[in-house]
Design an enzyme around this catalytic site. Sequence first.
Site, PDB file in Angstrom:
ATOM      1  N   LYS A 117       0.832  -1.218   0.000  1.00 26.00           N
ATOM      2  CA  LYS A 117       0.000   0.000   0.000  1.00 26.00           C
ATOM      3  C   LYS A 117       0.860   1.258   0.000  1.00 26.00           C
ATOM      4  CE  LYS A 117      -4.389  -1.737   1.701  1.00 26.00           C
ATOM      5  NZ  LYS A 117      -5.478  -1.616   2.686  1.00 26.00           N
ATOM      6  N   LYS A 199      -6.260 -11.286  -8.459  1.00 26.91           N
ATOM      7  CA  LYS A 199      -7.489 -11.400  -7.683  1.00 26.91           C
ATOM      8  C   LYS A 199      -8.552 -10.430  -8.213  1.00 26.91           C
ATOM      9  CE  LYS A 199      -8.676 -10.701  -2.957  1.00 26.91           C
ATOM     10  NZ  LYS A 199      -8.273 -10.401  -1.590  1.00 26.91           N
ATOM     11  N   LYS A 202     -12.271  -4.510  -7.077  1.00 27.19           N
ATOM     12  CA  LYS A 202     -13.087  -3.393  -7.563  1.00 27.19           C
ATOM     13  C   LYS A 202     -12.226  -2.314  -8.201  1.00 27.19           C
ATOM     14  CE  LYS A 202     -13.272  -1.611  -2.893  1.00 27.19           C
ATOM     15  NZ  LYS A 202     -13.272  -2.769  -2.019  1.00 27.19           N
TER      16      LYS A 202
END
Length: 333
Positions: A117, A199, A202
């Site tokens: 991140k 994976k 969204k």
Amino acid sequence: MENTEKKKVVFSAIQPSGTITLGNYLGALKNWVAMQDEFNCIYALADLHTITVRQEPAQMRKNIIDAYASLLACGIDIEKSIFFIQSHVHTHAELAWILNCNTQFGELSRMTQFKDKSVKHADNINAGLFTYPCLMAADILLYQADYVPVGADQKQHLELSRDVAQRFNGLYGNVFKVPDGYYPKHGARVMSLQDPTRKMSKSDENVNGCVHLLDTPEQIMKKFKRAVTDSEACVRYAEGKDGVNNLMAIYGAVTGLTNEQIEHDFAGKGYGDFKTAVGEAVVETLRPIRERYEQYIKDKAYLEECYRKADEIALKISSRTLNKAMKKVGFIL
Ligand code: TRP
């Protein structure tokens, strides 16, 4: 709710950070729903976790209510389980602070999600993003959870929660139950329909890669018809056939069929037929969820009644653990 005392406690949480995907449903939520009879389940919307990444306030408010309604629509049953909103229960932030002071910089530095991140949000590598696993540990430990159903991406955080709990217990005496991960055998790992090596997410830049829980039947069919496969034109599960393997995993998860049964049913048929069948099966799985969501989201008063009730129970349970931890540390209560 008979035998409540004897049931093991399950805790899990999901971030209300946008739409819920078919991957979230088949990989996690379906399992949360299934666990409600066997366990004493406590589920939360982890909205405090969500602000480790910058959020637009109006959108965030909408996402929280949407996620709450969506999870009820999936089958989280407030008669059986406690389903609350993390930020409404102040014990989480409080225990998180204590755990922050009992977790080492080095331990948190090893978290792969933090590293990932930090690259993805290089302009906002905030302290919360770094200490996020301590908040997650607080969530779990406050409820003395036995089992924590999590995906592979949260396994390292769960291990850290266990380490922190064990260390705290060693220093201050038994305060926390050391939780175990719960990895369901049939938890489908759903991959992007456009890049089946990744994976389903969204944030997939290709909108056709991700099916959302509330997509219309037309949108769902379109995405499955465009799903990436291979040139073999044979429905079988095999190394290197990532696209077909993913479609088989999705089809298996929604129909209960095994790979062998699927291979048998589609022997001699092309991918067109198979994709249509998978799309239709997903449409039928999501249809009642979308319909229930439409009902719930119209009734904000009912949603509020549900979470206020749950928030209150969560506060009561978690306060016992927080008070115990605070006393042990040396605070005057
Ligand atoms: N960090 C988890 C995620 O992003 C969500 C979460 C927050 C969680 N607190 C938790 C999961 C406690 C399990 C237990 O998916």
